[in-house]
Design an enzyme around this catalytic site. Structure first.
Site, PDB file in Angstrom:
ATOM      1  N   GLY A 240       0.832  -1.198   0.000  1.00 25.62           N
ATOM      2  CA  GLY A 240       0.000   0.000   0.000  1.00 25.62           C
ATOM      3  C   GLY A 240       0.864   1.245   0.000  1.00 25.62           C
ATOM      4  O   GLY A 240       2.099   1.160  -0.048  1.00 25.62           O
ATOM      5  N   LYS A 241       0.194   2.390   0.078  1.00 25.88           N
ATOM      6  CA  LYS A 241       0.883   3.684  -0.041  1.00 25.88           C
ATOM      7  C   LYS A 241       2.012   3.857   0.976  1.00 25.88           C
ATOM      8  O   LYS A 241       3.017   4.489   0.693  1.00 25.88           O
ATOM      9  CB  LYS A 241      -0.119   4.823   0.135  1.00 25.88           C
ATOM     10  CG  LYS A 241      -1.078   4.965  -1.024  1.00 25.88           C
ATOM     11  CD  LYS A 241      -1.209   6.421  -1.430  1.00 25.88           C
ATOM     12  CE  LYS A 241      -2.155   6.627  -2.602  1.00 25.88           C
ATOM     13  NZ  LYS A 241      -2.163   5.604  -3.618  1.00 25.88           N
TER      14      LYS A 241
END
Ligand code: GLU
Length: 477
Positions: A240-241
């Protein structure tokens, strides 16, 4: 040529995540290796979250990576009549039911089902209730009625897979506003597009029994399914980010080659079986085998991507690399687009000198000293290489260089080594401070070739300038 049909089915709701790119890539590799057809279906039924910009990002990303699909994209939103027809067929056969239960009632049923560790079943409206509600202008939610038994499939990556239907709750196939839900739309579209093999990410595994049940209830053939691994970040969590860049666009902007990203993603969940790591896209198409798709979750290792990128850069011809390097130079204001043609021979030499030492296309910016004078001199390198006796030696060196009629690599090297010999010094005592004076840094391609490409005038001007501006006292040998 095979009769198999695959599809890549992105939802245009955000960036083009590398996990989705990997799914697209496996579909592409499979289709091209086995001669199957690959279709693109744009799953654009979520009107609140779809954007044209997101669709463009996906299409651009696919084109950049060279992932081609066959025919025109299919837009799921255009298939709504077919979705409605399927829902009607399921209602008619009794495989689905209308429901008017309110939110509170649904919640209670769900809670109880959870306690009983089985799937929720909801109250089906009687024909009379339906009539009354429709008369009042209230439309029902339509649920699929989970049949008893179990749902099995032979997953092409994970092998025999089995779900007890009893634990799967009846699920909505049509909302009260008449729109279809994801599982219904996917099952119908896969059927209507003739899809025979659904190859997608592990995050869809729990949807598969539902889609299989829908196909069976509609009397359709069930496609084959294969679910690849999850992509994990370096800490073992879902990518994820917080792990950094997660989209194809970001990697493209950071100076990665599409062929390197292609290679890297292919190896995250697929193995050639012979330990090879560096592949061109064509080699991947050729080597790909469905049996090589892995079930073990893959860690997105940025360091490996960087390494592969360097390897791919090194396989390119100078001609192919030049426009990419030039993009980095133009972006940082070192070069004007129109100079590309007139300065081509010089630029090709710079590319050749930098090619062994860059990992990303943006690293070509390190060659800025070929274009502009250094605007500062690296402090650490100064301390190390610019000693009290350096200016005096360099002044003599400058005079030797000034006297040269020719200024090619061999001549410059000869003059340098001769002077060093005369002064009883190692040539490095001239080479390091000269590089610093010319480039502002202490690393880079071979100095003599660099000097030839920079040219005599530039070298002399920069050496004179360094002698004038750099301190002579503080760095004592
Ligand atoms: N549109 C779904 C997604 O982007 C994929 C649907 C599917 O592959 O079945 O996750």
């Amino acid at each position: 040529m095979s009769t198999e049909v695959l599809r890549f089915a992105p939802s245009p709701t955000g960036g083009f995540h590398v996990g989705n790119a990997r799914t697209a890539l496996y579909n592409y590799l499979y289709a091209r290796h086995y001669g199957a057809t690959l279709k693109l279906r744009v799953e654009d039924t979520d009107r609140d979250r779809n954007t044209d910009a997101a669709l463009d990002t996906i299409l651009d990303g696919l084109a950049w990576m060279g992932i081609e699909y066959d025919g025109e994209p299919v837009f799921q939103s255009k298939n709504e009549p077919a979705h409605r027809e399927a829902v009607d067929q399921l209602l008619t056969s009794g495989a689905a039911y209308r429901c008017y239960a309110d939110a509170q009632e649904l919640e209670e049923i769900r809670k109880q089902a959870q306690k009983d560790k089985r799937g929720a079943r909801f109250p089906a409206a009687t024909p009379k209730e339906v009539e009354q509600h429709v008369a009042n202008g209230v439309n029902p939610v339509v649920y699929f009625r989970i049949p008893p038994g179990e749902t099995t499939w032979n997953d092409r990556i994970r092998g025999g897979s089995q779900w007890d239907n009893d634990v799967i709750g009846d699920f909505v196939i049509q909302r009260s506003d008449g729109t279809p839900t994801y599982n219904l739309a996917v099952a119908v579209d896969d059927h209507n597009m003739g899809v025979t093999f659904v190859l997608r990410g592990a995050d869809h595994i729990s949807n598969t029994p539902k889609q299989i049940m829908l196909c069976r209830a509609l009397g359709w053939d069930v496609p084959q399914y294969g679910h690849s691994t999850l992509l994990l970040g370096s800490d073992g969590g879902k990518l994820g980010k917080r792990h950094g860049a997660t989209t194809v666009t970001e990697y493209r902007e950071q100076g990665y080659l599409s062929s390197a990203l292609f290679n890297f993603l292919a190896l995250l969940g697929w193995a050639p079986g012979d330990g090879r790591e560096v592949f061109s896209p064509d080699e991947l198409v050729e080597s790909f085998k469905a049996e090589g798709l892995l079930k073990k979750d893959a860690i997105f290792d940025e360091a490996k991507l960087l390494w592969l990128n360097g390897e791919h850069i090194r396989t390119m011809t100078g001609e192919a690399l030049l426009p990419m390097a030039a993009t980095a130079w133009v972006a940082s204001g070192l070069l004007e687009e129109r100079e590309l043609e007139s300065r081509k021979p010089e630029l090709l030499r710079i590319v050749a000198m930098m090619q062994p030492r860059v990992e990303r296309l943006s690293d070509f910016e390190h060659a800025r000293y070929f274009f502009v004078e250094p605007d500062h001199f690296d402090e650490k390198a100064l301390k190390k290489h610019w000693k009290t006796d350096t200016p005096d030696r360099l002044a003599q060196y400058v005079e030797r260089l000034r006297a040269l009629d020719e200024f090619d690599e061999g001549v410059v090297e000869g003059a340098t080594r001769t002077l060093a010999g005369e002064l009883g010094l190692s040539a490095s005592k001239l080479i390091h401070p000269t590089r610093l004076a010319l480039c502002g840094v202490s690393f880079g391609p071979g100095l003599f070739e660099l000097m030839e490409v920079m040219g005599k005038d530039t070298c002399l001007r920069r050496l004179d300038r360094a002698l004038a501006v750099l301190p002579t006292e503080q760095h004592v040998s």
